[in-house]
Design a protein around this motif. Structure first.
Motif, short mmCIF file in Angstrom:
data_model
loop_
_atom_site.label_atom_id
_atom_site.label_comp_id
_atom_site.label_asym_id
_atom_site.label_seq_id
_atom_site.Cartn_x
_atom_site.Cartn_y
_atom_site.Cartn_z
N UNK A 30 0.76 -1.17 0.09
CA UNK A 30 0.02 0.02 0.10
C UNK A 30 0.84 1.42 -0.07
N UNK A 31 1.85 1.22 0.85
CA UNK A 31 2.75 2.31 1.11
C UNK A 31 3.49 2.88 -0.57
N UNK A 32 3.99 1.78 -0.91
CA UNK A 32 4.75 1.70 -1.86
C UNK A 32 3.64 2.29 -3.27
N UNK A 33 2.59 1.65 -3.52
CA UNK A 33 1.72 2.00 -4.44
C UNK A 33 0.90 3.24 -4.25
N UNK A 34 0.54 3.75 -3.06
CA UNK A 34 -0.28 4.83 -2.75
C UNK A 34 0.80 5.92 -2.34
N UNK A 35 1.58 5.80 -1.50
CA UNK A 35 2.45 6.90 -0.97
C UNK A 35 3.77 7.07 -1.63
N UNK A 66 8.88 3.04 5.75
CA UNK A 66 8.04 2.14 5.99
C UNK A 66 7.87 1.78 7.49
N UNK A 67 9.17 2.09 8.42
CA UNK A 67 9.23 1.98 9.73
C UNK A 67 8.31 2.89 10.30
N UNK A 68 8.44 4.10 9.64
CA UNK A 68 7.78 5.53 10.52
C UNK A 68 6.52 5.37 10.12
N UNK A 69 5.88 4.76 8.88
CA UNK A 69 4.53 5.01 8.77
C UNK A 69 3.61 3.71 8.90
N UNK A 70 4.32 2.48 9.31
CA UNK A 70 3.29 1.29 9.53
C UNK A 70 3.50 1.15 10.88
#
Length: 137
Positions: free
Chosen positions: A35-40, A48-52
């Motif tokens: 999700x973070x790769x495709x959307x953000x 990733x560590x800070x946002x998941x």
């Protein structure tokens, strides 16, 4: 489907294709990384560590290795001090985007009370397209 048709179908398959996809993306935090790769557009370990929420470095490393092994992402190492590592989504990984969007759409429609603060159903475009406008304010 008739019983005979089911038997023929099951005889041709080694495993259930839905179950197989779940084995690839069903581990905890894998869909969050996708999700973070495709959307953000995230590409870095610390992003990733800070946002998941709830992920730790050991689990994140394990998921990134698994995703790389499965051909969903690629890892690039840039020499320097310190060494810079970035992850990018492959074509195989990009093919999962409609799967993730279908999962999101399902929850947005049928479980809106759990997903949205207003408790009302929203479409993907309403939820994600308006988000950049909100972030600018």
């Amino acid at each position: 489907m008739k019983e005979e048709e089911c038997k023929i179908l099951l005889d041709r398959m080694k495993s259930c294709p839905i179950d197989n996809t779940f084995k690839i993306i069903g581990k905890k935090f894998t869909v969050h990384i996708l999700r973070n790769m495709t959307r953000l557009g995230q590409t870095r370990f610390n992003e990733f560590l800070d946002s998941i929420e709830g992920i730790n470095p050991k689990t994140l490393s394990a998921r990134l290795r698994e995703m790389e092994k499965n051909g969903i992402i690629e890892r690039r190492i840039y020499p320097g001090t310190p060494v810079k590592i970035e992850y990018s989504i492959t074509q195989k990984g990009k093919a999962l985007k409609p799967v993730l969007e279908a999962m999101a759409a399902y929850s947005m429609q049928y479980y809106a009370k759990e997903v949205f603060k207003d408790g009302k159903a929203h479409t993907i475009s309403e939820a994600y397209v308006k988000a950049p406008e909100i972030l600018k304010n």
